[in-house]
Structures are given as C-alpha cells and as structure tokens.
Scaffold this motif. Structure first.
Motif, PDB file in Angstrom:
ATOM      1  N   ARG A  55      -3.683  38.099 -42.885  1.00 32.92           N
ATOM      2  CA  ARG A  55      -4.377  38.404 -41.631  1.00 32.92           C
ATOM      3  C   ARG A  55      -5.467  37.375 -41.346  1.00 32.92           C
ATOM      4  O   ARG A  55      -5.576  36.860 -40.232  1.00 32.92           O
ATOM      5  CB  ARG A  55      -4.982  39.805 -41.684  1.00 32.92           C
ATOM      6  CG  ARG A  55      -3.966  40.910 -41.573  1.00 32.92           C
ATOM      7  CD  ARG A  55      -4.616  42.262 -41.719  1.00 32.92           C
ATOM      8  NE  ARG A  55      -3.650  43.316 -41.474  1.00 32.92           N
ATOM      9  CZ  ARG A  55      -3.706  44.511 -42.031  1.00 32.92           C
ATOM     10  NH1 ARG A  55      -4.681  44.827 -42.851  1.00 32.92           N
ATOM     11  NH2 ARG A  55      -2.780  45.407 -41.758  1.00 32.92           N
ATOM     12  N   ARG A  56      -6.276  37.091 -42.355  1.00 36.24           N
ATOM     13  CA  ARG A  56      -7.359  36.111 -42.165  1.00 36.24           C
ATOM     14  C   ARG A  56      -6.799  34.734 -41.802  1.00 36.24           C
ATOM     15  O   ARG A  56      -7.302  34.060 -40.911  1.00 36.24           O
ATOM     16  CB  ARG A  56      -8.217  36.009 -43.431  1.00 36.24           C
ATOM     17  CG  ARG A  56      -9.128  37.199 -43.650  1.00 36.24           C
ATOM     18  CD  ARG A  56     -10.193  36.945 -44.707  1.00 36.24           C
ATOM     19  NE  ARG A  56      -9.699  36.413 -45.965  1.00 36.24           N
ATOM     20  CZ  ARG A  56      -9.248  37.158 -46.986  1.00 36.24           C
ATOM     21  NH1 ARG A  56      -9.225  38.476 -46.892  1.00 36.24           N
ATOM     22  NH2 ARG A  56      -8.848  36.582 -48.095  1.00 36.24           N
ATOM     23  N   LEU A  57      -5.742  34.328 -42.508  1.00 34.16           N
ATOM     24  CA  LEU A  57      -5.171  33.006 -42.271  1.00 34.16           C
ATOM     25  C   LEU A  57      -4.529  32.897 -40.885  1.00 34.16           C
ATOM     26  O   LEU A  57      -4.713  31.890 -40.196  1.00 34.16           O
ATOM     27  CB  LEU A  57      -4.151  32.672 -43.363  1.00 34.16           C
ATOM     28  CG  LEU A  57      -4.732  32.492 -44.764  1.00 34.16           C
ATOM     29  CD1 LEU A  57      -3.613  32.390 -45.792  1.00 34.16           C
ATOM     30  CD2 LEU A  57      -5.648  31.294 -44.829  1.00 34.16           C
ATOM     31  N   ASP A  87       5.085  44.280 -41.271  1.00 32.69           N
ATOM     32  CA  ASP A  87       3.625  44.394 -41.149  1.00 32.69           C
ATOM     33  C   ASP A  87       3.016  43.017 -40.897  1.00 32.69           C
ATOM     34  O   ASP A  87       2.095  42.872 -40.093  1.00 32.69           O
ATOM     35  CB  ASP A  87       3.013  44.997 -42.420  1.00 32.69           C
ATOM     36  CG  ASP A  87       3.434  46.436 -42.653  1.00 32.69           C
ATOM     37  OD1 ASP A  87       3.799  47.124 -41.678  1.00 32.69           O
ATOM     38  OD2 ASP A  87       3.400  46.874 -43.818  1.00 32.69           O
ATOM     39  N   TYR A  88       3.541  42.005 -41.576  1.00 29.98           N
ATOM     40  CA  TYR A  88       3.045  40.637 -41.446  1.00 29.98           C
ATOM     41  C   TYR A  88       3.401  40.065 -40.073  1.00 29.98           C
ATOM     42  O   TYR A  88       2.547  39.501 -39.384  1.00 29.98           O
ATOM     43  CB  TYR A  88       3.631  39.751 -42.554  1.00 29.98           C
ATOM     44  CG  TYR A  88       3.150  40.129 -43.939  1.00 29.98           C
ATOM     45  CD1 TYR A  88       2.220  39.353 -44.603  1.00 29.98           C
ATOM     46  CD2 TYR A  88       3.624  41.275 -44.583  1.00 29.98           C
ATOM     47  CE1 TYR A  88       1.767  39.684 -45.871  1.00 29.98           C
ATOM     48  CE2 TYR A  88       3.180  41.621 -45.844  1.00 29.98           C
ATOM     49  CZ  TYR A  88       2.250  40.835 -46.481  1.00 29.98           C
ATOM     50  OH  TYR A  88       1.809  41.172 -47.731  1.00 29.98           O
ATOM     51  N   LEU A  89       4.650  40.206 -39.702  1.00 24.56           N
ATOM     52  CA  LEU A  89       5.112  39.660 -38.420  1.00 24.56           C
ATOM     53  C   LEU A  89       4.401  40.318 -37.245  1.00 24.56           C
ATOM     54  O   LEU A  89       3.960  39.639 -36.313  1.00 24.56           O
ATOM     55  CB  LEU A  89       6.622  39.847 -38.280  1.00 24.56           C
ATOM     56  CG  LEU A  89       7.498  39.194 -39.354  1.00 24.56           C
ATOM     57  CD1 LEU A  89       8.950  39.578 -39.149  1.00 24.56           C
ATOM     58  CD2 LEU A  89       7.315  37.689 -39.363  1.00 24.56           C
ATOM     59  N   GLU A  95      -1.697  41.166 -33.144  1.00 29.79           N
ATOM     60  CA  GLU A  95      -3.139  41.151 -33.397  1.00 29.79           C
ATOM     61  C   GLU A  95      -3.703  39.729 -33.326  1.00 29.79           C
ATOM     62  O   GLU A  95      -4.675  39.489 -32.635  1.00 29.79           O
ATOM     63  CB  GLU A  95      -3.448  41.789 -34.760  1.00 29.79           C
ATOM     64  CG  GLU A  95      -3.000  43.236 -34.883  1.00 29.79           C
ATOM     65  CD  GLU A  95      -3.702  44.174 -33.917  1.00 29.79           C
ATOM     66  OE1 GLU A  95      -4.899  43.987 -33.654  1.00 29.79           O
ATOM     67  OE2 GLU A  95      -3.047  45.101 -33.418  1.00 29.79           O
ATOM     68  N   ALA A  96      -3.069  38.800 -34.052  1.00 27.49           N
ATOM     69  CA  ALA A  96      -3.539  37.412 -34.026  1.00 27.49           C
ATOM     70  C   ALA A  96      -3.124  36.711 -32.730  1.00 27.49           C
ATOM     71  O   ALA A  96      -3.680  35.688 -32.376  1.00 27.49           O
ATOM     72  CB  ALA A  96      -3.007  36.650 -35.241  1.00 27.49           C
TER      73      ALA A  96
END
Length: 161
Positions: A55-57, A87-89, A95-96
């Motif tokens: 998430r941070r990256l 969840d990552y995708l 969100e990003a």
C-alpha cells in the motif's frame, strides 16, 4: 549494402524523472519449474509481500505518476496465495488510483469462482505465461503445469470479458 553498427541504431535517450514501469514482486515462489526460469533455484525466502508495505509503495508511485505501469508480479505466481492478490490489485486501482495495473500469471491455480473478484479489482491487463501451442510442448516447458486447466481458465477469462 552498408553494414549496420551499434552506432547507426537510433536510440531514445529520454531521461524520465520517474520510472514508467514499476514491478512489485508481491509473491516469491511458484507452483511450476519452468525450464527458462530461475525461480526453483532462488534461495530467497518464499512468501507474499506485506499488504501494508505494498500500500505504501503503490501510494508513493501514484503520487509521482499515476500513469506508471505497475506490475503485481513477474517471477512469482500470485495465485499461490489463492485470491489474496485481489486485495493488492484493488488497492492499487481504487485507493492508490493507479491507471495501469497489470498481472502476470501461469494461470494454473486460478479458479473460475474468483472471476467476479478479478473484474471488481479493476485490473487493466493480465499476461498469461503459456509458452506453447500444444500440451506436449507445454509439459516440456512449464514443468508441473496443467495445459488443460490453463486453456480452460483462458477461455473463462475471454468469456467473462
């Protein structure tokens, strides 16, 4: 005919302030032993990247350039961890707010019941490592794979598209 030299080949020497492509190896490990891949010989720890780190990256990438291509993995097989990859995708897209989120998979472990999650994640592109047009060749190249399962998963993806 004039010989071609390295100096005669035009080169695009544009220096970008931020990478145009960022690859996150969110999974270290694979279910196959492909003849061209070093994955089975790697000595690094197997596992999945911490979601908070990802998430941070991805937020950092998006802050610099939301048009940057972000690949969730290249060498690892994301579906080793079942449907957690979504969840990552989903975070990267929703969100990003990254505009180009891509995934690479051998698609052996993909399950049709994840199709809705895949669609909802917002993934822009999936690249399937098949490397063969026949089952016999596939079995030689993608050792431990299942040609028919991949073929069925490709058809299911195309049908769902």
């Amino acid at each position: 005919m004039k010989p071609i030299t390295i100096e005669s080949i035009p080169v695009n020497r544009v220096c970008h302030p931020f990478p145009k492509v960022v690859i996150f190896e969110i999974v270290c490990g694979c279910n196959l032993s492909c003849i061209m891949c070093p994955q089975p010989k790697l000595t690094r720890a197997k596992g999945i990247m911490d979601l908070d780190l990802y998430r941070r990256l991805t937020q950092e990438v998006a802050a610099h350039d939301p048009e940057t291509e972000v690949w969730a993995t290249i060498m690892g097989e994301v579906f080793l961890h079942k449907n957690r990859v979504f969840d990552y995708l989903t975070f990267a897209k929703k969100e990003a707010k990254l505009k180009k989120v891509y995934l690479n998979s051998n698609l052996v472990l993909f399950r049709a019941e994840w199709m809705d999650q895949l669609a909802e994640s917002g993934l822009d592109k999936i690249t399937v490592g098949l490397d063969a047009a026949t089952e016999a060749t596939y079995d030689k190249v993608r050792v431990g794979g299942d040609f028919r399962a991949v073929e069925n998963n490709i058809h299911a993806l195309l049908k769902a598209k």
